[in-house]
Design an enzyme around this catalytic site. Structure first.
Site, PDB file in Angstrom:
ATOM      1  N   PRO A 109     -12.043 -46.856  17.012  1.00 59.64           N
ATOM      2  CA  PRO A 109     -12.485 -45.792  17.935  1.00 59.64           C
ATOM      3  C   PRO A 109     -11.299 -45.118  18.625  1.00 59.64           C
ATOM      4  CG  PRO A 109     -13.717 -47.823  18.294  1.00 59.64           C
ATOM      5  CD  PRO A 109     -12.572 -48.167  17.383  1.00 59.64           C
ATOM      6  N   GLU A 165     -13.643 -57.710  18.308  1.00 59.28           N
ATOM      7  CA  GLU A 165     -13.210 -56.713  19.303  1.00 59.28           C
ATOM      8  C   GLU A 165     -12.146 -55.788  18.744  1.00 59.28           C
ATOM      9  OE1 GLU A 165     -16.068 -57.870  21.108  1.00 59.28           O
ATOM     10  OE2 GLU A 165     -14.855 -56.340  22.130  1.00 59.28           O
ATOM     11  N   ARG A 185     -15.157 -36.524  -2.789  1.00 59.71           N
ATOM     12  CA  ARG A 185     -15.818 -35.295  -3.276  1.00 59.71           C
ATOM     13  C   ARG A 185     -14.896 -34.089  -3.234  1.00 59.71           C
ATOM     14  NH1 ARG A 185     -17.770 -32.031   0.313  1.00 59.71           N
ATOM     15  NH2 ARG A 185     -19.599 -31.331  -0.865  1.00 59.71           N
ATOM     16  N   ASP A 232     -18.639 -25.763   1.388  1.00 57.48           N
ATOM     17  CA  ASP A 232     -19.053 -26.823   2.310  1.00 57.48           C
ATOM     18  C   ASP A 232     -19.234 -26.309   3.725  1.00 57.48           C
ATOM     19  OD1 ASP A 232     -17.147 -29.687   1.136  1.00 57.48           O
ATOM     20  OD2 ASP A 232     -19.163 -28.952   0.714  1.00 57.48           O
TER      21      ASP A 232
HETATM   22  C1  4FV Z   1     -14.782 -47.430  14.450  1.00 56.80           C
HETATM   23  C2  4FV Z   1     -15.085 -46.109  14.808  1.00 56.80           C
HETATM   24  C3  4FV Z   1     -15.284 -48.640  15.109  1.00 56.80           C
HETATM   25  C4  4FV Z   1     -14.399 -51.331  16.642  1.00 56.80           C
HETATM   26  C5  4FV Z   1     -14.246 -52.812  16.752  1.00 56.80           C
HETATM   27  C6  4FV Z   1     -14.707 -52.230  14.495  1.00 56.80           C
HETATM   28  C7  4FV Z   1     -15.097 -51.079  15.351  1.00 56.80           C
HETATM   29  C8  4FV Z   1     -14.523 -53.379  15.416  1.00 56.80           C
HETATM   30  N1  4FV Z   1     -13.953 -47.387  13.408  1.00 56.80           N
HETATM   31  N2  4FV Z   1     -14.426 -45.294  13.924  1.00 56.80           N
HETATM   32  N3  4FV Z   1     -15.881 -45.656  15.775  1.00 56.80           N
HETATM   33  N4  4FV Z   1     -14.691 -49.799  14.749  1.00 56.80           N
HETATM   34  O1  4FV Z   1     -16.159 -48.566  15.963  1.00 56.80           O
HETATM   35  O2  4FV Z   1     -13.750 -46.087  13.112  1.00 56.80           O
HETATM   36  O3  4FV Z   1     -13.393 -54.094  15.041  1.00 56.80           O
END
Ligand code: 4FV
Length: 262
Positions: free
Chosen positions: A88, A115, A153, A168
């Protein structure tokens, strides 16, 4: 293009790789894809990949050692690949980023769980951090699939004749026009006549107008970021004058006159 995913759930990927356009792209050699199980790089008999966080707190953190060895192995197999952590905290994924990533030779996806991963992995082993959206997933696997799908794609030959990436949504920062297919009348709802006219100039004009109006109504933020062609400006100006006419002609008589009408 080569995709490598580092995950503790490699079994999640075959269903994704063995269907549809992704399956065909693999069969045609447009992409290759493989999963590496991070547990194969653990040294204890419980094949432990996580541990408690320093400083206390809830949840677990992915241990650096198995991840580091898994990344080294993946890089040895695919030296020209870019190592991407799904998190995130990453830069937002969108069609622009998909187009950018579709030009690299390979991607190694580090799929976190718990986490997240030990920060020293981010500091020393990750080339790029990408987020698919401002929400928290249980793992990075689905995020990596979304990127593999959007990137594949865009690779030449991945989309057969029946699809094209050229029109697109977002490719030109507008939403796609409406799509219709048979039957002509579906439960009383008719296909727009222009699409049955065979007049391709009129059809193109209609498609541009519907994608502009949909973008204006649903994602005006996209229009604000986008240079407008003279033709598009003309379309928008026609709308403005239509709206102006409606305001002029349809205003209720006793309603207080539009502002400025002292
Ligand atoms: C995430 C997102 C995501 C966070 C902790 C995996 C998680 C766990 N990845 N975009 N939003 N990852 O939430 O890419 O390890």
């Amino acid at each position: 293009m080569e995709f490598t995913v580092l995950t503790i759930f490699p079994e999640m990927f075959p269903p994704f790789w063995e269907n549809g356009i992704i399956r065909r792209a693999i069969e045609q050699g447009i992409i290759s894809a493989s999963a590496i199980n991070i547990r194969d790089f653990t040294t204890d008999r419980h094949r432990t990949t996580d541990d408690r966080p320093y400083g206390g707190g809830c949840g677990m953190v992915m241990k650096p050692e198995p991840l580091a060895d898994a990344i080294r192995t993946a890089r040895a197999n695919a030296p020209s690949s870019k190592t991407v952590l799904m998190t995130p905290q990453g830069r937002p994924f969108n069609q622009r980023v998909a187009e950018e990533l579709s030009l690299v030779e390979g991607l190694i996806f580090v799929c976190g769980r718990y986490e997240g991963v030990d920060e020293r992995i981010c500091r020393h082993f990750i080339d790029d951090e990408i987020s698919i959206g401002d929400y928290v997933l249980t793992g990075g696997e689905l995020a990596s699939m979304i990127i593999m799908d959007a990137v594949t794609r865009l690779r030449p030959g991945a989309l057969g004749g029946e699809e094209s990436a050229a029109r697109d949504s977002f490719s030109e920062n507008v939403l796609e026009h409406a799509h219709y297919t048979r039957p002509r009348n579906f439960e009383g709802d008719e296909v727009p006549d222009v699409l049955l006219s065979g007049n391709h100039r009129e059809i193109e004009k209609w498609r541009l107008e519907t994608s502009l109006i949909r973008t204006f109504l649903k994602r005006p933020d996209l229009l604000r970021e986008r240079p407008l062609s003279p033709h598009e400006i003309n379309i928008l100006k026609n709308w403005c004058s239509d709206i102006e006419t409606i305001i002029q002609t349809r205003s209720l008589p006793d309603a207080d006159p539009p502002s400025g009408g002292q």
